[in-house]
Structures are given as structure tokens and as C-alpha cells.
Design an enzyme around this catalytic site. Sequence first.
Site, PDB file in Angstrom:
ATOM      1  N   LYS A 190      -9.902  28.068  23.496  1.00  0.00           N
ATOM      2  CA  LYS A 190      -9.013  27.471  24.498  1.00  0.00           C
ATOM      3  C   LYS A 190      -9.551  26.089  24.803  1.00  0.00           C
ATOM      4  CE  LYS A 190      -7.828  28.716  29.321  1.00  0.00           C
ATOM      5  NZ  LYS A 190      -8.212  27.558  30.075  1.00  0.00           N
TER       6      LYS A 190
HETATM    7  P1  FBP Z   1      -5.242  25.830  34.651  1.00  0.00           P
HETATM    8  O1  FBP Z   1      -4.032  26.098  33.783  1.00  0.00           O
HETATM    9  O2  FBP Z   1      -4.903  25.953  36.086  1.00  0.00           O
HETATM   10  O3  FBP Z   1      -5.869  24.510  34.260  1.00  0.00           O
HETATM   11  O4  FBP Z   1      -6.278  26.988  34.345  1.00  0.00           O
HETATM   12  C1  FBP Z   1      -6.993  27.041  33.144  1.00  0.00           C
HETATM   13  C2  FBP Z   1      -8.470  27.114  33.446  1.00  0.00           C
HETATM   14  O5  FBP Z   1      -9.242  27.153  32.268  1.00  0.00           O
HETATM   15  C3  FBP Z   1      -8.858  28.280  34.333  1.00  0.00           C
HETATM   16  O6  FBP Z   1      -9.127  29.446  33.599  1.00  0.00           O
HETATM   17  C4  FBP Z   1     -10.046  27.738  35.052  1.00  0.00           C
HETATM   18  O7  FBP Z   1     -10.198  28.277  36.314  1.00  0.00           O
HETATM   19  C5  FBP Z   1      -9.756  26.292  35.156  1.00  0.00           C
HETATM   20  O8  FBP Z   1      -8.853  25.949  34.143  1.00  0.00           O
HETATM   21  C6  FBP Z   1     -11.010  25.472  34.985  1.00  0.00           C
HETATM   22  O9  FBP Z   1     -10.661  24.116  35.070  1.00  0.00           O
HETATM   23  P2  FBP Z   1     -11.732  22.964  35.165  1.00  0.00           P
HETATM   24  O10 FBP Z   1     -13.081  23.572  34.961  1.00  0.00           O
HETATM   25  O11 FBP Z   1     -11.366  21.986  34.094  1.00  0.00           O
HETATM   26  O12 FBP Z   1     -11.572  22.369  36.510  1.00  0.00           O
END
Ligand code: FBP
Length: 272
Positions: A190
Site C-alpha cells: 500500500k
Molecule cells: P487515509 O485514506 O485516511 O489516508 O488512510 C490510510 C492510512 O494509511 C491509514 O491506514 C492510516 O491511519 C493513515 O493513512 C496514516 O496516514 P499518515 O501516516 O500518512 O498520516
Amino acid sequence: MEAVDDSPITRNGNSLILAYDHGTEHGPVDFEPMPKSADPTHVFEVGRHTAVTAIALQKGNAEYYRSWEAERGVDDGAPLLVKLNGNSNLAKRDDYYSPTQCSVQYAVEALDADAIGYTMYAGSRHEDRMWTEFREVQEAAREYGVPVVMWSYPRGAGIRENDAYSGQSDPDVVAYGARLGLELGADVVKCKYPGDRAGWQQLEDAVGGLKTVMSGGSKRSDEAFLADVHSTIQAGGNGLAVGRNIFQREDPKPLLDKLEAVIFGGSDPREI
Ligand code: FBP
């Protein structure tokens, strides 16, 4: 080992993972735009949409999810992906590190997980430690036959202090992170969206046949979001892992309908 294509988290080879670990990663601030999203059962219900092939939860919410299913007699909830590591945004740290707070054994035996997830911060001063912890997770997952989704987010001092990189969305950085998913044995990686289709193509060119999903990011318009997802699919990506762009909407169903058509039906969002 069960092939990821045979697991419930994919449909025709692609996935839409509903991520709901923000209460740890960002804190309750992420629920403010849509206060009902602070209630996990609201998001569990959203996960019943047919577009959703997995719901990604930390251990405590995964326990809650299983008891919610049992108490409510829910038999069409999303397959469960247990996120094994995570951290809060509260502590001041010298660099990125995400400790493991759930074992693969507990995820599979106690929570009946369909898949497990692990965040890797390559580029951090603590990268080596995370590689070691990921090795344990990945090998245990192989023993249990559950697919491994790597949240591959290169960030930290190694990226910041390297003049060759412009930041964590730099296509070179994103592609490097994706490649680590392949090298370290993930089944799905991802990645942050690197800004355009060419960037995602660069990532695809680096991972062989490894499955890739786009990370949702902060909330934007339906049109802008669908365009990014469509570019990802067109470049050979396998779908999406999304949180805020779903649970921060008053009614996420129309967007989920469209995402289903784009991710699993190959539709062009401008035509649906
Ligand atoms: P979003 O679609 O809200 O960006 O979520 C994806 C994700 O990977 C979540 O699993 C995680 O909580 C968040 O993004 C982490 O985002 P970052 O560390 O970039 O702030």
C-alpha cells in the site's frame, strides 16, 4: 500458502480496504468532520457495502468488530484485516517507528483475521528494527496462510536528509517503498499516491507482479479522488486502501458505488 487471489480480501484480483486505524495514527481529530465516525460500529456498517473487501482495524477494534458481528448476527461484514503495528501522534520521537501490539497468532487464532497489515517506515533511523519485526510477522503469516499487506511509507531522516529526494510522495521514494514490499515478502503493498499516473506506473515497473493499492490520503472531492483511483488502476494497480475519504463523508455509499465500478469493473469515473 494460500494465494492472495484466493483470499477474501481480493475480488477478481483487486481490493478495496476500508482503513479505520486513524484513532491511533492521527487521533480523534480525524473524526471531527463527521462525528458519528468516532463510533466504530458506524464504520463497521459502512464496511458492509459490497465494494469493501477488507476492513483494517487495530486489535481493540478488531475484538469489538467480532463481538459486534456476533451480537448483531451480521454475516455480511467486511473480511477482517488486523493491523499489527501502529502508534499515536502524541509522543515526540526522534524518528518514525511503529511498534507491534498484536501477534499474528492472536490475530488469526483469537480474531479469525483474514489478513494482517504492517506499517513499514523505511528511511527512518529505526528502519532496521522494523525490518526485523516485519520478518517475524511475515514468517508467522506464512505459517498461518494469511496474506500480508504492507503499508509502505518511506519517511524520516533518511528521506528528508537525502537531496536526491523531494519528500515522501516523490515517485522515486514511492517506487522504492513499493519494491521493499516485494523484497521483504508482502502480498500487497500500500503506497502513497505519487501525484499522477506516470508516478504510479514507475511504481508498477518496480514490483513485478506484486499487488499494489493506493493509500487514500486526506479528504478531497469525489471527482478528484476517483480520478486518482482510476489512474492507479489504469497503471496496473490493484485498488485502494482508504479511510478519511470514506468515513468523513455524510453518506459514503454513492462514492463506494463508483469506486466499486472503477476498481472491480474497470469503469471510467467520468462515464458513471
Ligand atoms: P487515509 O485514506 O485516511 O489516508 O488512510 C490510510 C492510512 O494509511 C491509514 O491506514 C492510516 O491511519 C493513515 O493513512 C496514516 O496516514 P499518515 O501516516 O500518512 O498520516
